[in-house]
Write an enzyme that holds these catalytic residues in place. Structure first.
Site, PDB file in Angstrom:
ATOM      1  N   ASP A  35       0.444  -1.575  -0.266  1.00 27.71           N
ATOM      2  CA  ASP A  35       0.294   0.087   0.003  1.00 27.71           C
ATOM      3  C   ASP A  35       0.896   1.435   0.242  1.00 27.71           C
ATOM      4  O   ASP A  35       1.804   1.475   0.710  1.00 27.71           O
ATOM      5  CB  ASP A  35      -1.110   0.334   1.065  1.00 27.71           C
ATOM      6  CG  ASP A  35      -2.098   0.722   1.292  1.00 27.71           C
ATOM      7  OD1 ASP A  35      -3.035   0.361   1.155  1.00 27.71           O
ATOM      8  OD2 ASP A  35      -2.178   2.050   0.927  1.00 27.71           O
ATOM      9  N   ILE A  36       0.425   2.261  -1.055  1.00 31.22           N
ATOM     10  CA  ILE A  36       1.480   3.446  -0.938  1.00 31.22           C
ATOM     11  C   ILE A  36       1.261   4.346   0.194  1.00 31.22           C
ATOM     12  O   ILE A  36       1.841   4.979   0.476  1.00 31.22           O
ATOM     13  CB  ILE A  36       0.723   4.051  -1.996  1.00 31.22           C
ATOM     14  CG1 ILE A  36       2.215   5.222  -2.874  1.00 31.22           C
ATOM     15  CG2 ILE A  36      -0.424   5.475  -1.559  1.00 31.22           C
ATOM     16  CD1 ILE A  36       1.825   5.669  -4.209  1.00 31.22           C
ATOM     17  N   ASN A  90     -12.473  -3.201   2.354  1.00 35.28           N
ATOM     18  CA  ASN A  90     -13.624  -2.323   2.967  1.00 35.28           C
ATOM     19  C   ASN A  90     -15.088  -1.805   2.316  1.00 35.28           C
ATOM     20  O   ASN A  90     -14.140  -2.383   0.620  1.00 35.28           O
ATOM     21  CB  ASN A  90     -12.922  -0.991   2.920  1.00 35.28           C
ATOM     22  CG  ASN A  90     -11.898  -0.718   3.865  1.00 35.28           C
ATOM     23  OD1 ASN A  90     -12.007  -1.194   5.417  1.00 35.28           O
ATOM     24  ND2 ASN A  90     -11.415   0.480   3.768  1.00 35.28           N
ATOM     25  N   GLY A  96     -14.933   3.732   4.326  1.00 36.23           N
ATOM     26  CA  GLY A  96     -13.349   3.801   3.187  1.00 36.23           C
ATOM     27  C   GLY A  96     -13.149   3.250   2.171  1.00 36.23           C
ATOM     28  O   GLY A  96     -11.747   3.167   1.922  1.00 36.23           O
ATOM     29  N   GLN A  97     -13.701   2.549   2.131  1.00 34.48           N
ATOM     30  CA  GLN A  97     -13.162   2.378   0.212  1.00 34.48           C
ATOM     31  C   GLN A  97     -13.124   3.285  -0.526  1.00 34.48           C
ATOM     32  O   GLN A  97     -14.183   4.303  -0.550  1.00 34.48           O
ATOM     33  CB  GLN A  97     -14.396   1.701  -0.452  1.00 34.48           C
ATOM     34  CG  GLN A  97     -14.251   0.599  -2.142  1.00 34.48           C
ATOM     35  CD  GLN A  97     -14.885  -0.841  -2.187  1.00 34.48           C
ATOM     36  OE1 GLN A  97     -16.096  -0.722  -1.998  1.00 34.48           O
ATOM     37  NE2 GLN A  97     -14.498  -1.246  -3.282  1.00 34.48           N
ATOM     38  N   HIS A 103     -10.931  -5.952  -3.255  1.00 28.85           N
ATOM     39  CA  HIS A 103      -8.899  -5.906  -2.768  1.00 28.85           C
ATOM     40  C   HIS A 103      -8.679  -5.730  -1.264  1.00 28.85           C
ATOM     41  O   HIS A 103      -9.647  -5.204  -0.846  1.00 28.85           O
ATOM     42  CB  HIS A 103      -8.095  -3.901  -2.872  1.00 28.85           C
ATOM     43  CG  HIS A 103      -8.808  -3.333  -2.487  1.00 28.85           C
ATOM     44  ND1 HIS A 103      -9.345  -2.467  -2.804  1.00 28.85           N
ATOM     45  CD2 HIS A 103      -8.353  -2.731  -1.205  1.00 28.85           C
ATOM     46  CE1 HIS A 103     -10.130  -1.521  -2.379  1.00 28.85           C
ATOM     47  NE2 HIS A 103      -9.105  -0.733  -1.195  1.00 28.85           N
ATOM     48  N   HIS A 105      -7.436  -5.789   2.169  1.00 25.11           N
ATOM     49  CA  HIS A 105      -5.504  -5.199   2.611  1.00 25.11           C
ATOM     50  C   HIS A 105      -5.700  -6.674   3.857  1.00 25.11           C
ATOM     51  O   HIS A 105      -6.228  -6.353   4.590  1.00 25.11           O
ATOM     52  CB  HIS A 105      -6.507  -3.838   4.086  1.00 25.11           C
ATOM     53  CG  HIS A 105      -6.870  -3.248   2.520  1.00 25.11           C
ATOM     54  ND1 HIS A 105      -5.919  -1.876   2.927  1.00 25.11           N
ATOM     55  CD2 HIS A 105      -8.054  -2.766   2.662  1.00 25.11           C
ATOM     56  CE1 HIS A 105      -6.961  -0.580   1.952  1.00 25.11           C
ATOM     57  NE2 HIS A 105      -8.228  -1.336   1.758  1.00 25.11           N
TER      58      HIS A 105
HETATM   59  P1  AMP Z   1      -9.534   1.776   0.074  1.00 20.31           P
HETATM   60  O1  AMP Z   1     -10.204   3.275   0.883  1.00 20.31           O
HETATM   61  O2  AMP Z   1      -9.906  -0.082   0.967  1.00 20.31           O
HETATM   62  O3  AMP Z   1     -10.397   1.643  -0.938  1.00 20.31           O
HETATM   63  O4  AMP Z   1      -7.858   0.864   0.329  1.00 20.31           O
HETATM   64  C1  AMP Z   1      -7.545   1.583  -0.922  1.00 20.31           C
HETATM   65  C2  AMP Z   1      -5.902   1.445  -0.633  1.00 20.31           C
HETATM   66  O5  AMP Z   1      -4.941   1.979  -1.764  1.00 20.31           O
HETATM   67  C3  AMP Z   1      -5.698   2.459   0.075  1.00 20.31           C
HETATM   68  O6  AMP Z   1      -5.420   2.405   1.643  1.00 20.31           O
HETATM   69  C4  AMP Z   1      -4.140   3.489  -0.284  1.00 20.31           C
HETATM   70  O7  AMP Z   1      -3.483   3.564   0.269  1.00 20.31           O
HETATM   71  C5  AMP Z   1      -3.998   2.299  -2.148  1.00 20.31           C
HETATM   72  N1  AMP Z   1      -3.426   3.271  -2.714  1.00 20.31           N
HETATM   73  C6  AMP Z   1      -3.633   3.721  -3.823  1.00 20.31           C
HETATM   74  N2  AMP Z   1      -3.350   3.882  -5.153  1.00 20.31           N
HETATM   75  C7  AMP Z   1      -2.194   2.954  -4.547  1.00 20.31           C
HETATM   76  C8  AMP Z   1      -0.671   2.859  -5.800  1.00 20.31           C
HETATM   77  N3  AMP Z   1      -0.816   3.721  -6.538  1.00 20.31           N
HETATM   78  N4  AMP Z   1      -0.337   2.236  -4.397  1.00 20.31           N
HETATM   79  C9  AMP Z   1      -0.337   1.502  -3.955  1.00 20.31           C
HETATM   80  N5  AMP Z   1      -1.373   1.445  -3.004  1.00 20.31           N
HETATM   81  C10 AMP Z   1      -2.352   3.060  -3.522  1.00 20.31           C
END
Ligand code: AMP
Ligand code: ZN
Length: 117
Positions: A35-36, A90, A96-97, A103, A105
């Site tokens: 995760d970024i 999520n 929080g999605q 995906h 986590h």
């Molecule tokens: P959610 O908020 O459950 O939809 O999770 C989306 C996740 O994607 C968040 O935790 C972000 O930090 C992560 N995210 C967004 N863009 C990227 C990216 N380019 N590379 C890796 N993780 C990312």
């Protein structure tokens, strides 16, 4: 068509290699990457290569891909030596999605509060 790549989807672009990611594991049906914006020492996202907006719709349409995501999540946790970890899906903006490509986590490497916020 359901399951097909979506042009405006960030995670479909990661699957296609069009957006870079720190990939830690890839299978025929899944990709796992860091995760970024990590929320724990281990914070890896496991995604199916097929596009569905959330985990439940993935499971309904493609149960094998959903199971593959879960198996890959466990394998990532083992590789990360996280003996306790949490798998979170999520679902919906109120939970929080922010990315509407299913995906998991995988969070670990620190104590995790229960109940979650
Ligand atoms: P959610 O908020 O459950 O939809 O999770 C989306 C996740 O994607 C968040 O935790 C972000 O930090 C992560 N995210 C967004 N863009 C990227 C990216 N380019 N590379 C890796 N993780 C990312
Ligand atoms: Zn997608």
């Amino acid at each position: 068509m359901a399951g097909e790549p979506q042009a405006d989807c960030l995670f479909c672009k990661i699957v296609a290699g069009e957006v870079p990611a720190t990939v830690v594991r890839e299978t025929e049906t899944t990709v796992a990457f860091r995760d970024i914006n990590p929320q724990a020492p281990t914070h890896v996202l496991v995604i199916p290569k097929v596009h569905y907006p959330d985990a439940a719709s993935l499971a309904a349409a493609d149960p094998k891909a959903a199971a593959d995501v879960l198996r890959a999540a466990g394998e990532v946790a083992a590789e990360e030596k996280a003996e306790s970890y949490r798998i979170v899906f999520n679902t919906g903006s109120g939970a929080g999605q922010t990315v509407f490509h299913a995906h998991a986590h995988v969070l670990g490497g620190r104590g995790l509060q229960w109940p979650p916020g």
